[in-house]
Design a protein around this motif. Structure first.
Motif, PDB file in Angstrom:
ATOM      1  N   SER A 101       4.392   6.412  -4.554  1.00 23.41           N
ATOM      2  CA  SER A 101       4.674   6.552  -5.989  1.00 23.41           C
ATOM      3  C   SER A 101       3.702   7.523  -6.647  1.00 23.41           C
ATOM      4  CB  SER A 101       4.607   5.186  -6.672  1.00 23.41           C
ATOM      5  OG  SER A 101       5.583   4.307  -6.144  1.00 23.41           O
ATOM      6  N   SER A 102       2.431   7.455  -6.255  1.00 27.34           N
ATOM      7  CA  SER A 102       1.439   8.383  -6.810  1.00 27.34           C
ATOM      8  C   SER A 102       1.752   9.821  -6.396  1.00 27.34           C
ATOM      9  CB  SER A 102       0.039   7.999  -6.324  1.00 27.34           C
ATOM     10  OG  SER A 102      -0.291   6.691  -6.733  1.00 27.34           O
ATOM     11  N   ALA A 103       2.144  10.006  -5.133  1.00 24.16           N
ATOM     12  CA  ALA A 103       2.505  11.350  -4.669  1.00 24.16           C
ATOM     13  C   ALA A 103       3.737  11.862  -5.405  1.00 24.16           C
ATOM     14  CB  ALA A 103       2.752  11.325  -3.161  1.00 24.16           C
ATOM     15  N   ARG A 104       4.659  10.963  -5.695  1.00 23.56           N
ATOM     16  CA  ARG A 104       5.906  11.346  -6.372  1.00 23.56           C
ATOM     17  C   ARG A 104       5.630  11.903  -7.774  1.00 23.56           C
ATOM     18  NH1 ARG A 104      11.304  11.660  -4.408  1.00 23.56           N
ATOM     19  NH2 ARG A 104      12.758  11.395  -6.124  1.00 23.56           N
ATOM     20  N   VAL A 105       4.621  11.369  -8.451  1.00 24.15           N
ATOM     21  CA  VAL A 105       4.269  11.864  -9.786  1.00 24.15           C
ATOM     22  C   VAL A 105       4.057  13.370  -9.741  1.00 24.15           C
ATOM     23  CG1 VAL A 105       2.500  11.852 -11.584  1.00 24.15           C
ATOM     24  CG2 VAL A 105       3.269   9.694 -10.600  1.00 24.15           C
ATOM     25  N   PHE A 106       3.245  13.821  -8.805  1.00 19.80           N
ATOM     26  CA  PHE A 106       2.882  15.236  -8.765  1.00 19.80           C
ATOM     27  C   PHE A 106       3.943  16.085  -8.077  1.00 19.80           C
ATOM     28  CE2 PHE A 106      -1.063  12.925  -9.355  1.00 19.80           C
ATOM     29  CZ  PHE A 106      -1.636  13.641 -10.392  1.00 19.80           C
ATOM     30  N   LEU A 107       4.714  15.493  -7.143  1.00 20.38           N
ATOM     31  CA  LEU A 107       5.787  16.247  -6.513  1.00 20.38           C
ATOM     32  C   LEU A 107       6.823  16.677  -7.545  1.00 20.38           C
ATOM     33  CD1 LEU A 107       7.111  17.258  -3.849  1.00 20.38           C
ATOM     34  CD2 LEU A 107       8.362  15.093  -3.783  1.00 20.38           C
ATOM     35  N   PHE A 108       7.256  15.743  -8.391  1.00 18.32           N
ATOM     36  CA  PHE A 108       8.277  16.095  -9.381  1.00 18.32           C
ATOM     37  C   PHE A 108       7.685  16.794 -10.602  1.00 18.32           C
ATOM     38  CE2 PHE A 108      11.241  14.188  -6.723  1.00 18.32           C
ATOM     39  CZ  PHE A 108      12.501  14.570  -7.168  1.00 18.32           C
ATOM     40  N   LEU A 110      -1.572  11.911   2.480  1.00 18.27           N
ATOM     41  CA  LEU A 110      -2.366  11.671   3.689  1.00 18.27           C
ATOM     42  C   LEU A 110      -2.810  10.219   3.814  1.00 18.27           C
ATOM     43  CD1 LEU A 110      -4.591  14.889   3.664  1.00 18.27           C
ATOM     44  CD2 LEU A 110      -2.852  14.311   5.368  1.00 18.27           C
ATOM     45  N   PHE A 111      -2.793   9.487   2.702  1.00 20.46           N
ATOM     46  CA  PHE A 111      -3.249   8.095   2.713  1.00 20.46           C
ATOM     47  C   PHE A 111      -2.133   7.100   3.035  1.00 20.46           C
ATOM     48  CE2 PHE A 111      -6.481  10.273   0.241  1.00 20.46           C
ATOM     49  CZ  PHE A 111      -7.653   9.708   0.735  1.00 20.46           C
ATOM     50  N   LEU A 112      -0.907   7.583   3.283  1.00 22.26           N
ATOM     51  CA  LEU A 112       0.171   6.688   3.703  1.00 22.26           C
ATOM     52  C   LEU A 112      -0.165   6.060   5.050  1.00 22.26           C
ATOM     53  CD1 LEU A 112       3.332   8.800   2.785  1.00 22.26           C
ATOM     54  CD2 LEU A 112       2.710   6.598   1.778  1.00 22.26           C
ATOM     55  N   ASP A 113       0.197   4.811   5.214  1.00 24.73           N
ATOM     56  CA  ASP A 113      -0.044   4.099   6.473  1.00 24.73           C
ATOM     57  C   ASP A 113       1.283   4.010   7.232  1.00 24.73           C
ATOM     58  OD1 ASP A 113      -1.015   2.599   8.526  1.00 24.73           O
ATOM     59  OD2 ASP A 113      -1.115   0.716   7.399  1.00 24.73           O
ATOM     60  N   HIS A 148       0.820  -1.214   0.000  1.00 27.05           N
ATOM     61  CA  HIS A 148       0.000   0.000   0.000  1.00 27.05           C
ATOM     62  C   HIS A 148       0.854   1.265   0.000  1.00 27.05           C
ATOM     63  CE1 HIS A 148      -3.210   2.777   1.197  1.00 27.05           C
ATOM     64  NE2 HIS A 148      -2.376   3.231   2.130  1.00 27.05           N
ATOM     65  N   ASN A 149       1.868   1.310   0.846  1.00 25.59           N
ATOM     66  CA  ASN A 149       2.672   2.527   0.970  1.00 25.59           C
ATOM     67  C   ASN A 149       3.490   2.816  -0.279  1.00 25.59           C
ATOM     68  OD1 ASN A 149       1.782   3.318   3.468  1.00 25.59           O
ATOM     69  ND2 ASN A 149       3.397   2.274   4.599  1.00 25.59           N
ATOM     70  N   ILE A 150       3.990   1.783  -0.940  1.00 21.62           N
ATOM     71  CA  ILE A 150       4.731   1.997  -2.197  1.00 21.62           C
ATOM     72  C   ILE A 150       3.815   2.610  -3.243  1.00 21.62           C
ATOM     73  CG2 ILE A 150       5.855   0.826  -4.144  1.00 21.62           C
ATOM     74  CD1 ILE A 150       7.708   1.040  -1.816  1.00 21.62           C
TER      75      ILE A 150
END
Length: 531
Positions: A249-256, A443-446, A243-245
């Motif tokens: 990874s989804s957050a990383r798309v928009f961060l970069f 926020l959805f990271l566990d 789940h955390n990966i």
């Protein structure tokens, strides 16, 4: 065998993670070298390669500007560079797990040689369309090369770090990520400076650096480094991540995407444009290179300068959310000034330069902290023998974010705004939107362990339910092992005990029972006042 004076085993060395009992000093140094050699060799190769990756970017950017290509046309030259990264990171993770990191490293170096070699053929006789296709293919090879080499640089940190040494893992990941970006900044400056002197000499210099890295990787690494057991490489393991990966990874798309929306193509063109700052190539390259060097140094030192003083080391979900939220201030500041300020409307160059430099420095510092935290978390969330696949999957998302930011940012800079300042402002507003999405996804990271502190005197968020569970586990373990004040059997290792993270809570940390559990070491936490 009798040992020489000075080679005798020391209990203090053993207890502090030094020499083992019966181990001579030379045996100890040999063991440490064997354990750390993969990290040293791959790091050296990766960092040397990074200079060429930054250098070729500025060579292509400034050569395209000099030849009259628009920002969108130049952005198209990097489409396959980034798109190849999406595919390569995914396949590289599988290849690294199947054939080992040595193979991916050598193939990556070889492809960089081919990509740089192709750029020698960029001719003035090409039409614009021909030049875009030609350079795009050359950049695609360099993009594949970068991601193959980067896989080894990121994955090796996990392979040389025990699972219980999370603080050490955070430091190693931050160190190699930071130095990578610092040297990429050096590459940006060298590429911009050398191409002003001679285009072909600039390419030849980068080619020599890649060839210098080959012998180290070829002779110094084991072929099985980073391999998974063959039975673990299944389609399920490839596509099914924890789940955390997936969330990270989804957050990383928009961060970069939030960075490359304005940094990759629009900013260099703005620095060079007559309607922008109208700088020479060497000056633009110095700013871009200096920005990346600053960014890299902050990344390297995030554990020491930021996370440790704020009691956020090692980081968790809340650290990622906090620093993403702080980073949204920078593009709002820059977008507002460029869109509405009279300084940019009337093209007051001194004021424009001051705003751009202050805004870019602030963005570099905050973004570097974000990137350092993300780079650590992906390695933390990866299982030991799946680290290559998980890191590859994560950086596939990174490449997709860069692709999205480069394309949309290049289009906005070319087709929006009445002035170049307004065009660049549009790129910063896009960055604001991307960072906001990053915050929501994170926020959805566990990963709530430890809550969030912002220094020795301020606890921003406490996760009470988890702390109560940890205290219960602590009491249960202590009760099962202790009879009166004596242990039944050998004391457990400190890593077996649950860690109570509240910095103001000193219960059970200094009593004799707890010190016995911790091998006789006091675990007194630091209070707000001096002791």
């Amino acid at each position: 065998m009798e040992r020489n004076r000075g080679e005798e085993f020391s209990d203090s060395e053993s207890s502090n993670g030094g020499r083992r009992e019966g181990e001579t000093r030379m045996e100890y140094y040999r063991r440490i070298y064997q354990e750390m050699a993969p990290f040293v060799i791959i790091s050296f190769t990766y960092l040397l390669f990074t200079v060429t990756d930054g250098g070729v970017r500025t060579i292509v950017l400034f050569q395209a500007f000099q030849k009259g290509f628009s920002s969108f046309e130049t952005a198209l030259m990097f489409v396959l560079y980034e798109l190849a990264g999406v595919v390569t990171n995914f396949l590289a993770g599988i290849a690294g797990a199947r054939w080992g990191l040595k193979s991916t490293l050598l193939v990556g170096l070889g492809m960089q040689v081919v990509g740089l070699g192709m750029l020698f053929g960029w001719s003035d006789t090409f039409t614009k369309a021909q030049a875009i296709v030609f350079v795009t293919i050359a950049q695609m090879l360099s993009g594949v090369a970068k991601d193959l080499v980067k896989l080894g640089g990121k994955a090796v940190t996990k392979l040389v770090t025990p699972d219980q040494k999370q603080e050490r893992l955070f430091i190693l990941v931050s160190w190699i990520t930071g130095w990578k970006n610092s040297l990429k900044g050096v590459g940006y400056f060298l590429g911009g400076a050398l191409v002003q002197w001679n285009y072909y000499a600039a390419l030849a210099f980068l080619l020599a650096l890649v060839l210098l890295a080959f012998p180290w990787a070829f002779r110094g690494l084991r072929s099985d480094l980073g391999r998974m057991r063959r039975e673990n490489i299944t389609w399920t393991s490839i596509f099914k991540k924890n789940h955390n990966i997936n969330i990270l990874s989804s957050a990383r798309v928009f961060l970069f995407g939030s960075r490359d929306a304005w940094f990759d193509v629009p900013l260099p063109f703005y620095l060079r444009s007559v309607e922008g700052l109208n700088w020479e190539r060497w000056a633009a390259a110095a700013l871009l290179g200096g920005w990346i060097i600053l960014y890299g140094n902050i990344q390297s030192n995030t554990p020491r300068w930021i996370s440790k003083p704020l009691r956020q080391s090692p980081p968790n979900k809340y650290s990622a959310v906090l620093w993403a939220a702080i980073s949204i201030i920078n593009p709002i500041f820059l977008g507002s000034f460029m869109q509405f300020s009279s300084v940019f409307k009337q093209q007051e160059r001194a004021g424009m330069v001051a705003v751009v430099i202050v805004g870019l420095i602030a963005f570099a510092i905050i973004f570097a902290i974000n990137s350092s935290i993300h780079s650590y978390l992906v390695v933390k969330y990866s299982e030991g023998d799946k680290v290559a696949m998980n890191v590859g999957f994560y950086y596939m998302s990174n490449a997709f974010g860069r692709l999205m930011g480069t394309l949309i940012g290049g289009a906005l800079f070319s087709f929006t705004g009445d002035t170049k300042s307004e065009s660049l402002a549009a790129c910063f507003w896009l960055s604001v939107g991307f960072i906001f999405i990053t915050i929501l996804i994170s926020l959805f990271l566990d990963d709530d362990e430890g809550g969030l502190t912002c220094g020795p005197c301020l606890t921003c968020l406490t996760v009470d339910s988890e702390m109560e569970e940890e205290e219960e586990e602590h009491d249960e373990l202590a009760g099962s092992l202790i009879h009166g004040d004596e242990f039944i059997g050998d004391p457990p290792d400190a890593s077996d005990l649950p860690l109570i993270r509240d910095p103001g809570d000193q219960r059970d940390l200094n009593d004799p029972i707890h010190q016995s559990l911790m091998g006789g070491k006091s675990m007194t936490t630091e209070l707000c006042h001096d002791q």
